[in-house]
Design a protein around this motif. Structure first.
Motif, short mmCIF file in Angstrom:
data_model
loop_
_atom_site.label_atom_id
_atom_site.label_comp_id
_atom_site.label_asym_id
_atom_site.label_seq_id
_atom_site.Cartn_x
_atom_site.Cartn_y
_atom_site.Cartn_z
N TYR A 288 0.82 -1.21 0.00
CA TYR A 288 0.00 0.00 0.00
C TYR A 288 0.85 1.26 0.00
N ARG A 289 1.97 1.21 0.72
CA ARG A 289 2.77 2.42 0.90
C ARG A 289 3.46 2.87 -0.39
N ASN A 290 3.46 2.04 -1.41
CA ASN A 290 4.11 2.41 -2.67
C ASN A 290 3.11 2.92 -3.71
N LEU A 291 1.85 3.05 -3.34
CA LEU A 291 0.83 3.33 -4.35
C LEU A 291 0.90 4.77 -4.87
N GLY A 292 1.13 5.74 -3.97
CA GLY A 292 1.27 7.12 -4.42
C GLY A 292 -0.04 7.70 -4.95
N ALA A 293 0.10 8.62 -5.92
CA ALA A 293 -1.05 9.32 -6.49
C ALA A 293 -0.89 9.40 -8.00
N PRO A 294 -1.02 8.28 -8.72
CA PRO A 294 -0.84 8.31 -10.18
C PRO A 294 -1.85 9.25 -10.83
N LYS A 295 -1.36 10.03 -11.80
CA LYS A 295 -2.21 11.01 -12.49
C LYS A 295 -2.95 10.30 -13.62
N VAL A 296 -4.21 10.01 -13.39
CA VAL A 296 -5.02 9.20 -14.30
C VAL A 296 -6.38 9.86 -14.45
N TYR A 297 -6.87 9.92 -15.69
CA TYR A 297 -8.22 10.42 -15.95
C TYR A 297 -8.98 9.34 -16.71
N LEU A 298 -10.02 8.80 -16.08
CA LEU A 298 -10.82 7.71 -16.66
C LEU A 298 -12.28 8.15 -16.66
N PRO A 299 -12.70 8.89 -17.68
CA PRO A 299 -14.06 9.46 -17.67
C PRO A 299 -15.12 8.40 -17.95
#
Length: 615
Positions: A288-299
């Protein structure tokens, strides 16, 4: 892309449609599953579930047998349709939706620039054509600033039983796009390349547009000037000026406006990255600690965003798991503030205590989850929040006779308060008088509101004010924030007169607004002339010196409709928070279904997302 017939501009009708109202919605309930983080560790992207209410009710009734049903199942929904009552929506990052909103702003700014410079260049042809189309004079590129996230609470989304209790000064937020359909700066030169507005436009020397106004001086003394000099020419070809403006506007609405609609559609309906499955392998999915905040847009198109359709929707996260303890503490304090802001204004002392108990239980769920386990600094955040909650709840406990006996540490006090509240709740449901337990204050109003509101409904409705957050916070507190975009019909001018912020009474605000309006007026620039006649010794002769007037080298002459009219749909956006089990505002129809020409804009997103979310 479809075309929209432009209504005649109504100078008095500066208005916009408010968006879909509650009776227009297709009722969907947010049902966020508890295994969203586990999904990621299974190489599946996190998602939320939504339940279509009418189909869910029909599904719960079970299949209908026409042979056994007295009405022959005529009033029943087809069973396959009832079974299709659950939909999965992949989550997107908040930062990615901010970029989408910025791109929507830039698309509008491009259209606004194309609109103005096409009209003004064609009207002032050949002078402006030579400067901007032949030479290509240009200012800085369009660079809209990053969008700020302002949570909007749609008033029609609230249960009427709560809305009627909130005071007039309640903060409802606003559309994030409110006042954003404008340029950052208005320059006297275009901020777009000449190809954007010079298409199919050539140099036009004929017909003659005007005979300049003039004044005559003899030996420096004025003896004659034409009527209206220097503001008006001696003669102006009004018919040709009107024809040029009309021709330019027709070009704008037949070519540029459909391109604006198509550009915004591609911005909204194109996932980022274009191949969503490609980023799963780079997320660090073993911890979990490696997940971060990936910049993704899935409309997810909910019938699409065009007028009369629905919206494009994306549930958002700030980060998959919280990484910064101080940021998490600020978020949780903000959540506590908004929950009690609403409950304090609309609830009783008993309901305030309910809110503290629910907040305490959510904190316990959050800090006991493996999502925050082992992250340095989380223990200090938990201790600070428990200390804050301990002080606040004891004040409320003393105001309620049923809970005055609750003593001990925070855990003991909350356990005691929970038992007391459960007892009071049971008596209220049984119709008993509980005034002696609530301090003499009657508590006869329904536990639930006018709609089908699960839980302590005032506390739940207060979640519509909560900010975007991480997945563990959503799971602990039971809400999700959505990005929504939809087209609204508006009748106004360009630049929009409503962009003036009346809350800021300062010279810079008013000067900027005045310049934006004045710099975009539809005017023909003409050049008046001064003829200075003097007797010179050359030997003696008479010379006439034509020169530019001292009053200014060029003068503007207004041409109808004087300002750029706009009577059409344009794209707006907002962020809204929805409590779990409650209705999602502003959506109609079925997720992943698009209407009309939008079907050809992007891929079938339901198929594209299937490898991500499992189905």
């Amino acid at each position: 892309m479809r075309r929209l017939i432009v209504l005649p501009f109504l100078a008095l009708a500066l208005a916009s449609s408010p968006g879909p109202q509650y009776p227009d919605w297709t009722q969907y309930l947010l049902s966020a599953p508890d295994y969203r983080l586990d999904q990621v560790l299974k190489v599946r992207w996190p998602y939320v579930e939504v339940l279509r209410k009418d189909r869910l009710r029909e599904y719960q009734r079970g299949p209908c047998d026409p042979a056994k049903d007295p009405g022959g199942c005529r009033d029943r929904m087809p069973w396959p349709q009832a079974q299709a009552h659950e939909f999965r929506l992949p989550l997107s990052s908040l930062e990615a939706t901010r970029e989408v909103a910025r791109d929507l702003r830039k698309a509008w700014q491009r259209f606004e620039e194309r609109y103005y410079w096409r009209v003004i260049t064609e009207l002032n042809n050949p002078a402006f054509w030579f400067a901007y189309c032949a030479v290509g004079l240009k200012g800085p590129d369009l660079m809209p600033s990053a969008e700020l996230v302002d949570i909007l609470v749609p008033s029609e989304a609230l249960d009427p039983a709560l809305k009627d209790k909130l005071p007039a000064d309640t903060n409802w937020g606003k559309w994030a796009s409110a006042g954003k359909h404008r340029l950052e700066n208005y320059y006297p030169v275009p901020q777009i390349p000449r190809e954007d507005f010079c298409d199919d436009l050539g140099m036009n020397l004929l017909p003659i547009m005007y005979i300049p106004g003039f004044k005559i001086l003899i030996q420096g003394q004025e003896i004659f000037r034409t009527p209206g000099y220097p503001s008006r020419p001696l003669w102006f070809n009004e018919a040709e000026a009107n024809a040029r403006v009309e021709r330019a506007m027709q070009h704008v609405w037949e070519r540029y406006y459909p391109q604006y609609l198509e550009e915004t559609s591609r911005i909204l309906l194109t996932p980022r990255p274009s191949d969503p499955a490609s980023f799963l392998s780079s997320l660090g999915l073993t911890d979990y600690r490696n997940l971060g905040a990936p910049k993704v847009y899935l409309p997810v198109p909910w019938q699409g965003h065009l007028l009369g359709g629905g919206a494009v929707v994306a549930p958002v996260y700030t980060e998959l798991v919280p990484r910064d303890p101080r940021r998490l503490e600020n978020e949780l304090r903000q959540i506590n503030f908004w929950m009690h802001y609403v409950v304090n204004k609309a609830g009783s002392e008993l309901e305030k205590l309910y809110a503290y108990v629910h907040f305490y239980r959510a904190l316990e769920r959050l800090f006991n989850s493996k999502a925050v386990f082992g992250i340095p600094g989380m223990d200090a955040v938990k201790a600070a929040l428990r200390s804050f909650l301990d002080r606040a709840v004891r004040i409320t406990l003393g105001a309620i006779p049923a809970t005055r006996a609750c003593t001990g540490d925070l855990d003991a006090v909350m356990s005691c308060a929970t038992r007391a509240l459960m007892g009071v709740d049971a008596l209220i449901k049984a119709g008993k008088d509980v005034a002696y337990l609530t301090g003499g204050k009657p508590m006869g109003e329904p536990i639930k509101g006018e709609r089908e509101s699960p839980g302590l409904w005032k506390f739940e409705e207060a979640k519509r004010w909560l900010p975007p957050s991480s997945l563990p916070v959503y799971e602990a507190f039971g809400y999700t924030t959505f990005f929504q975009a939809m087209n609204l019909l508006e009748v106004t001018n360009i630049p929009d007169m409503r962009n003036l912020d009346l809350s800021k009474v300062d010279l810079g605000n008013w000067a900027g607004f005045a310049w934006s309006q004045l710099s975009r007026l539809i005017v023909y620039w003409h050049v008046p002339i001064t003829v200075d006649i003097r007797v010179e010794y050359c030997p003696p002769c008479v010379l006439a010196y034509p020169s530019l007037p001292l009053e200014g080298p060029a003068q503007p002459l207004g041409v109808p409709p004087y300002t750029l009219p706009f009577a059409a749909e344009r794209t707006h956006w907002r962020w809204v928070s929805v409590p779990e089990g409650y209705e999602i505002p502003g959506v109609r129809g079925t997720p992943y279904r698009v209407l009309g020409d939008l079907g050809g804009i992007g891929p079938d997103l339901s198929l594209l997302y299937r490898p991500l979310i499992g189905r």
